[in-house]
Scaffold this active site. Structure first.
Site, PDB file in Angstrom:
ATOM      1  N   ARG A   1       0.704  -1.201  -0.161  1.00 49.01           N
ATOM      2  CA  ARG A   1      -0.156   0.054  -0.010  1.00 49.01           C
ATOM      3  C   ARG A   1       0.883   1.369   0.020  1.00 49.01           C
ATOM      4  O   ARG A   1       1.829   1.381   0.760  1.00 49.01           O
ATOM      5  CB  ARG A   1      -1.075   0.159   1.273  1.00 49.01           C
ATOM      6  CG  ARG A   1      -2.009   1.080   1.185  1.00 49.01           C
ATOM      7  CD  ARG A   1      -2.894   1.285   2.341  1.00 49.01           C
ATOM      8  NE  ARG A   1      -2.236   1.601   3.465  1.00 49.01           N
ATOM      9  CZ  ARG A   1      -3.023   2.277   4.345  1.00 49.01           C
ATOM     10  NH1 ARG A   1      -4.553   2.362   4.449  1.00 49.01           N
ATOM     11  NH2 ARG A   1      -2.628   2.779   5.638  1.00 49.01           N
TER      12      ARG A   1
ATOM     13  N   GLU B   1      -8.991   6.284   6.546  1.00 52.52           N
ATOM     14  CA  GLU B   1      -9.618   6.306   7.756  1.00 52.52           C
ATOM     15  C   GLU B   1     -10.785   7.543   7.703  1.00 52.52           C
ATOM     16  O   GLU B   1     -10.802   8.482   8.511  1.00 52.52           O
ATOM     17  CB  GLU B   1      -8.709   6.502   8.876  1.00 52.52           C
ATOM     18  CG  GLU B   1      -7.879   5.336   9.108  1.00 52.52           C
ATOM     19  CD  GLU B   1      -6.718   5.281  10.200  1.00 52.52           C
ATOM     20  OE1 GLU B   1      -6.527   4.217  10.614  1.00 52.52           O
ATOM     21  OE2 GLU B   1      -6.607   6.491  10.545  1.00 52.52           O
TER      22      GLU B   1
ATOM     23  N   GLU C   1      -5.218  -1.568   8.173  1.00 47.01           N
ATOM     24  CA  GLU C   1      -3.910  -1.238   9.107  1.00 47.01           C
ATOM     25  C   GLU C   1      -4.175  -1.819  10.447  1.00 47.01           C
ATOM     26  O   GLU C   1      -5.086  -2.012  10.996  1.00 47.01           O
ATOM     27  CB  GLU C   1      -4.058   0.276   9.360  1.00 47.01           C
ATOM     28  CG  GLU C   1      -3.896   1.299   8.123  1.00 47.01           C
ATOM     29  CD  GLU C   1      -3.768   2.687   8.639  1.00 47.01           C
ATOM     30  OE1 GLU C   1      -3.433   2.953   9.998  1.00 47.01           O
ATOM     31  OE2 GLU C   1      -3.913   3.722   7.821  1.00 47.01           O
TER      32      GLU C   1
END
Length: 749
Positions: free
Chosen positions: A488, A587, A689
């Site tokens: 990523r 997020e 994550e």
């Protein structure tokens, strides 16, 4: 009734055995209220009517209530919660299902004498324990937190459940109680002020008996060691041997103290294991096997408390004056480990919108601290490492900051956003960015063992050389060789800007992203591109728009986001390194490009996400789209966010969650949230994550039903938190874990 959605069964109980008009009306209203609820499987006409349950008066009243139940709900039957042994006369003569409150040793005799009457445990257990305590303390009114103490009428959990589990004539049973509660401080008296019966304490923190029931009542892989391992010394000598319990549903368990085996034992069905262990500070570890699967658990001697940690169970609330969230408070040492015997006083502060703290607790059954305090004076002592507060939203939408402070410790804090009911009710979709044709089709992703290594160019620029066993090696190749198959990369709009992430250098800009994408694809790995839509970090507390977009109106902002996304994707396509998966925002449960894209404006947020998604799909309609929220253990907020985005046409193929225990709850919270999201949305899921609990996190996601758990992406393992290389670039033993993960989860057919 929320338990319906959880798949739980409910025994609905009438309070009193009474056939007067008033009480018959209460019973009738109970039946009419709940008879349409699928979770109710059995009615109970009353509980422990000691004066009349064994005579004809009680029998006749019971017949009246049974008749009323059959009249209003002929689809179900009923029971009565009787605290009597092998007694048939009275209510038990006419009740369809015999209910036992305790008296478990008489169930077999009753069944022998009345073999055609079904039997259920209407109240069982009542084991008395105090969370985190391991010796009886009659002065402070505490009991050992193990399944060993019960009042005269009750039993340990293991005693009653072993009888019920092994005999088919038991329908099962209900434990008294799920939670501790005020009053009935058995076996103590005032000043002890609440019960010890709970599987969890007053705050919902699990006691050790929780793991006994979880072992035998669920399909989860359970391996739990108790007590904690902070025992110190007595009179400058090692503490006397500790009675160590292991609760598990594994086949066998081996216990290790500081690497030395203390022996392997076979786990008895519906039981537990014990070892007597001479205390020595360090690490106590259990290794178990369950049908060939290896399970591990450990407890460690911690240092003193160094930091207060807040774990909210909702960080987005409705600004309706009623919505509330629970915030768990824990104290951790410098290594990030919870300190299980910490008792520091914690003070709480709230600022921002008109929310209020409405309660504080710690689960201590002898605490006389106030549960409610004056504004500005909220505080609570931690009890065995934990305490808790409850926040209620006000009626003004906005941002709230909650802080927890303890003398000499790092402050804990969390941010909460409140959203107006009008924002939830209003749904407006910008047709300009609607997906059509191939772009609108759902896409499945492949299995992922990923790593966000966006720091790599910076680390290399600092002169760090990566190596394995003293042999220098490209970091990306090391990851590939140890089972990683995805990388990523995060991208900032203009990080070289004066207020950007990397002033003058521009790390994580488009140029660096293009270079890294080439390296990733050359290594034969897949690419997940993470748009931050900011010049700096974007996360739930920071989602600020790029400087270049600061003067744009909302329509211009959507177009700028679209154009920028197309620019990046087109550049990657031109060099033959298109991402395999893209996330529009990082997020994003509190929104993107604030203030317009704040979650308080759900329509605007969704329109921005749709603009970004449409831009990605305009370059390649087959790219997999990830929706990334930082809500590993926050189920209610996850559902709120996803429901509102889906209602506004946001397209995504994969749900990505962050999971950091410090902010996102327990592993059980993560597992339960992911299972619920899969059940609701039937989408692929990844942990986008994480850093800690590597084995446990990967097991949870890859074990999701139907192969819908597609994997994980560890955050910056080259240099941060539980990194797999040290600060000099040398690999460590954590890197080798991924060889096993690849073999177990990726290569597995």
């Amino acid at each position: 009734m929320p338990v319906t959605a959880l798949g739980m069964l409910v025994l609905d109980e009438n309070r009193l055995l009474n056939s007067s008009p008033e009480y018959m009306d209460q019973f009738e209203r109970l039946l009419k209220r709940d008879r349409s609820r699928a979770c109710v499987f059995l009615w109970s006409i009353a509980n422990e009517e000691g004066w009349i349950q064994k005579n004809d008066y009680g029998k006749r009243i019971a017949q009246t209530l049974i008749s009323k139940q059959h009249q209003l709900d002929p689809t179900r039957t009923c029971t009565y919660a009787a605290d009597v042994p092998n007694v048939f006369k009275g209510i038990n003569q006419v009740i369809p299902v015999r209910g036992f409150n305790y008296r478990e040793s008489f169930v077999a005799d009753y069944h022998r004498d009345h073999p055609n009457q079904p039997i259920i445990g209407t109240e069982m257990g009542s084991t008395v324990t105090t969370r985190g305590i391991y010796t009886k303390d009659s002065i402070r009114a505490y009991l050992p937190d193990q399944d060993i103490t019960a009042p005269w009428w009750a039993s340990t959990a293991e005693k009653w459940w072993t009888l019920a589990a092994d005999n088919d004539y038991w329908l099962g049973g209900f434990v008294w109680t799920g939670f501790d509660y005020r009053g009935e401080p058995t076996p103590f008296e005032w000043p002890n002020i609440n019960s010890h019966f709970g599987i969890m304490d007053m705050c919902g923190f699990p006691k050790n008996i929780y793991y006994y029931y979880q072992s035998w009542w669920t399909d989860k892989d359970v391996l739990h060691i108790s007590p904690h391992w902070n025992h110190g010394t007595e009179w400058n000598k090692p503490k006397t041997p500790i009675d160590v319990w292991v609760n598990s549903n594994a086949d066998d368990v081996e216990l290790f103290l500081n690497g030395k085996s203390l022996g392997k034992k076979t786990m008895p069905r519906n039981g537990h294991l014990q070892w007597s262990v001479p205390y020595s500070p360090g690490k106590l570890e259990a290794v178990a096997f369950k049908k060939g699967k290896r399970l591990t658990a450990k407890i460690e001697t911690t240092g003193p408390a160094a930091e207060v940690v807040l774990t909210p169970y909702k960080t987005t609330m409705l600004a309706d004056g009623q919505d509330a969230t629970v915030i768990n408070v824990s104290l951790i040492d410098r290594e990030g480990r919870e300190v299980p015997d910490a008792d520091n006083r914690v003070q709480f502060f709230i600022s921002g919108a008109d929310a209020k703290i409405i309660g504080a607790g710690n689960g201590d059954p002898s605490s006389h601290e106030p549960d409610q305090c004056a504004d500005g004076a909220w505080q609570r002592n931690a009890f065995n490492g934990k305490c808790q507060l409850i926040i209620r939203a006000g009626k003004i939408p906005g941002s709230i900051k909650v802080e927890a402070k303890a003398a000499g410790l790092w402050t804990g804090s969390t941010d909460i956003t409140t959203v107006s009911a009008a924002s939830v009710a209003s749904i407006h979709i910008d047709k300009k960015y609607e997906l059509k044709g191939a772009a609108a089709l759902p896409r499945e992703t492949t299995k992922m063992l990923g790593a966000d290594i966006s720091f790599l160019p910076e680390l290399e620029n600092k002169g760090i050389h990566f190596s394995e066993n003293a042999v220098e090696k490209d970091a990306i190749q090391s990851l590939k060789d140890h089972g990683f198959n995805y990388v990523r990369l995060r991208i900032f709009n203009d990080p070289a800007h004066d207020s950007g992430y990397s002033p003058g250098k521009g790390f994580c800009d488009l140029a660096h992203t293009l270079q890294m994408a080439k390296r990733v694809k050359t290594a034969g790995m897949k690419l997940l591109l993470d748009f931050h839509y900011s010049d700096y970090w974007a996360d739930p507390g920071h989602q600020y728009k790029p400087a270049a977009w600061s003067q744009l109106n909302f329509e211009q902002l959507k177009q700028a986001l679209y154009d920028y996304t197309v620019q990046v994707m087109a550049a990657l396509k031109a060099q033959g390194t298109l991402p395999d998966m893209v996330q529009v925002g990082n997020e994003i449960n509190h929104g993107i490009v604030w203030p317009e894209g704040n979650v308080s404006s759900l329509d605007s947020l969704a329109q921005l996400l749709n603009a970004g998604t449409a831009a990605v799909k305009s370059v390649d309609p087959t790219i997999v789209m990830l929706l990334h929220v930082a809500l590993g253990g926050q189920n209610a907020e996850s559902v709120f966010f996803l429901d509102n985005m889906l209602a506004r046409g946001v397209h995504f193929d994969v749900i990505g969650l962050s999971y950091y225990p410090k902010w996102h709850g327990t592993l059980d919270d993560l597992r339960d949230n992911m299972n619920d999201l899969l059940r609701r949305y039937n989408k692929d899921l990844i942990v986008a994550e994480y850093s800690q609990r590597k084995e446990e996190v990967n097991k949870i996601v890859f074990d999701l039903p139907g192969g819908k758990g597609k994997g994980s992406c560890i955050w910056e393992p080259l240099s941060t938190w539980e990194s797999i290389f040290d600060w000099k670039g040398k690999s460590n033993e954590l890197l080798n874990l991924y060889d096993g993960f690849n073999k177990k989860y990726i290569e597995k057919k």
